[in-house]
Design an enzyme around this catalytic site. Structure first.
Site, PDB file in Angstrom:
ATOM      1  N   LYS A  57      47.989  40.520  33.727  1.00 13.02           N
ATOM      2  CA  LYS A  57      49.073  40.118  34.639  1.00 13.02           C
ATOM      3  C   LYS A  57      50.143  39.298  33.930  1.00 13.02           C
ATOM      4  CE  LYS A  57      46.418  40.545  38.918  1.00 13.02           C
ATOM      5  NZ  LYS A  57      45.017  40.724  38.444  1.00 13.02           N
ATOM      6  N   HIS A  73      51.654  40.763  39.190  1.00 12.11           N
ATOM      7  CA  HIS A  73      50.553  41.062  40.110  1.00 12.11           C
ATOM      8  C   HIS A  73      50.924  42.256  40.999  1.00 12.11           C
ATOM      9  CE1 HIS A  73      47.115  40.867  42.479  1.00 12.11           C
ATOM     10  NE2 HIS A  73      47.105  39.603  42.859  1.00 12.11           N
TER      11      HIS A  73
END
Lengths: 92, 412
Positions: free
Chosen positions: B333, B338
């Site tokens: 990430k 995300h």
């Protein structure tokens, strides 16, 4: 605001090529709803777009798989015209 | 594990901010270059940056003719990633027995932008202005339906929703479908295209997002002491799963084995992780035992690490406690942001690539890997490592914890 069948046809043509991403070559006045594979969902969506562009309520009522784009555009044009003008458009 | 029950990964498809395709995504993740950037669609909002798919990403590949108009971007991303995955696996959907093919895709949010637009139309112009496409485009199961249509999948199908663990849940459910013989091939993955002012404002209001507007590319910094929240992202990943024996008999390349899954629920708080990661720890232990391995067998961890202060701390504690031998840790990430419901699938795909290529990507924006953590975080450059077994963590709002164990197809 009355809209001529030709202007409605141009709007239908543009909507089918841009929003519905149909090949421009297939969109001819004599092409039928069935040939273009416009199902009930597609027709309902087309009606929402046309209603918004033309400022009148357009419905898909009476449109079948054998309706041509020309006939469809003429029907929508009638819906944009006051009663007297619609008769005039029919006479054309 | 006996080979009769081994589930092989035979194909991968990915569309992420890192690149249009699995290879482009993998390159970017291995370079450790963040994708977070100012987002014109969020201009004027307190958080005005995100991770977007690269310009020119082709979301129409694999779509049936005359179907693009009715598909939401979240379905298009799923169809395109599925197309890539099936091609990669060497399957020919025109000739496969569709009734023996299943599909499970995670989607946490769905087309929230469409709900948002249609709600405005309803309040401003009334019910006649609401598009008849609203439900077929916005429902979170429709990516599954559209992929099934495009590829002639007629076996079991469903969408999983465990928020940010949805993609991992999809893989766990799909593995079960193969092990119960409900089908012979399953497409499993996740898709999410939900960067819209409404959910971004909502995530910000609950304090989940990074607000590092002065350092956007540094905003997603998993495990860093400077982390202050996640960065919203979008994408899709699809993996083709089949029984290893079936893959071998058709001469397919087995890229990795999905050897075990563990799922638990915190039942602690709607959104906050359990402070000691109780549920996450149990999911990790169950997944390892489901794979018939011991904790010491795990060579590598692909962490959920979203870059939130509490979430990363709880996860780091779980890793140190359950895997004290110090497997390498990465956290994609930092590069990709995300991707919510797609994240678990994207990270499972990246874990497959780590195992296959013997390379662990670095954690972007993590300058001092030793700061306050007892983990072997890979930073700076990708690190070569022979990996026999790896875990991929996914945790979601609602207290969902899903851990996948992936093992090398070649290491016995």
């Amino acid at each position: 605001m009355p809209t001529s069948p030709e202007a409605v046809y141009r709007l239908v043509h543009d909507t089918l090529t841009t929003k519905f991403e149909l090949p421009a070559a297939e969109i001819r006045p004599d092409a039928t709803i069935g040939e273009l594979e416009l199902d009930s969902l597609a027709l309902a969506e087309l009606a929402v777009v046309l209603s918004e562009e033309l400022g009148v309520e357009v419905t898909e009522e009476g449109v079948t798989r054998t309706t041509t784009l020309d006939e469809f555009a003429a029907g929508v044009a009638r819906a944009t015209a006051p009663a007297g003008d619609a008769a005039a458009l029919d006479a054309q | 594990m006996n080979t009769a029950s081994a589930v092989a990964v035979t194909g991968l498809g990915m569309i992420t901010p890192g690149g249009d395709g699995a290879a482009a995504t993998w390159d970017r993740v291995c370079r450790g270059e963040p994708t977070a950037a100012p987002d014109p669609a969020l201009r004027g909002q307190p958080v005005d940056f995100s991770c977007r798919l690269p310009e020119g990403t082709d979301l129409n590949r694999g779509a049936l003719p005359r179907s693009a108009w009715r598909m939401s971007p979240v379905a298009k991303a799923a169809v395109s990633a599925s197309h890539d995955a099936v091609l990669d696996a060497g399957h020919e959907p025109k000739s496969w027995d569709g009734e023996r093919v299943g599909i499970v895709l995670g989607c946490g949010i769905g087309d929230v932008g469409l709900w948002h637009d249609q709600a405005s139309r309803l309040s401003e112009r009334g019910p006649a202005a609401v598009s008849p496409l609203t439900l077929p485009m916005a429902l979170a199961n429709m990516p599954v339906g559209e992929v099934a249509l495009a590829l002639g999948i007629r076996g079991p199908s469903l969408a999983t929703n465990t928020a940010c663990a949805s993609g991992a849940s999809a893989l766990a459910v799909a593995r079960g479908l193969l092990l119960s013989d409900a089908c012979d091939i399953v497409l499993a993955g996740g898709t999410e295209m939900a960067i819209d002012p409404l959910p971004v404002a909502a995530f910000h209001r609950m304090g989940a997002l990074s607000t590092r507007s002065h350092d956007v590319s540094g905003a997603s910094c998993p495990f860093s002491p400077e982390r202050d929240g996640f960065v919203a992202s979008e994408g899709a990943a699809v993996l083709v799963l089949e029984r290893a024996d079936d893959a071998a008999s058709r001469g397919a390349r087995c890229r990795a084995i999905l050897a075990g899954c563990g799922a638990t629920t915190d039942a602690h708080h709607p959104t906050a992780p359990h402070p000691e990661g109780r549920g996450a720890e149990q999911a990790l232990r169950r997944a390892i035992s489901d794979a018939e391995l011991g904790p010491g067998d795990i060579d590598h961890v692909n962490a959920h690490a979203t870059s939130t202060p509490a979430g990363d701390a709880a996860e780091a504690a779980v890793i140190s406690r359950v895997l004290p031998h110090g497997p390498t840790v990465t956290a994609p990430k930092g590069v990709l942001g995300h991707t919510f419901g797609a994240a678990g699938a994207i990270e499972a795909a990246l874990t497959v690539l780590s195992i296959e290529s013997g390379l662990v990507p670095p954690i972007a924006n993590l300058k001092d890997p030793t700061a306050g953590l007892d983990l072997d975080c890979v930073t700076g450059a990708a690190r070569p490592q022979q990996i026999r077994a790896a875990v991929s963590h996914s945790f979601g709002f609602g207290g969902h914890n899903v851990v996948l164990v992936l093992t090398s197809a070649t290491a016995g």
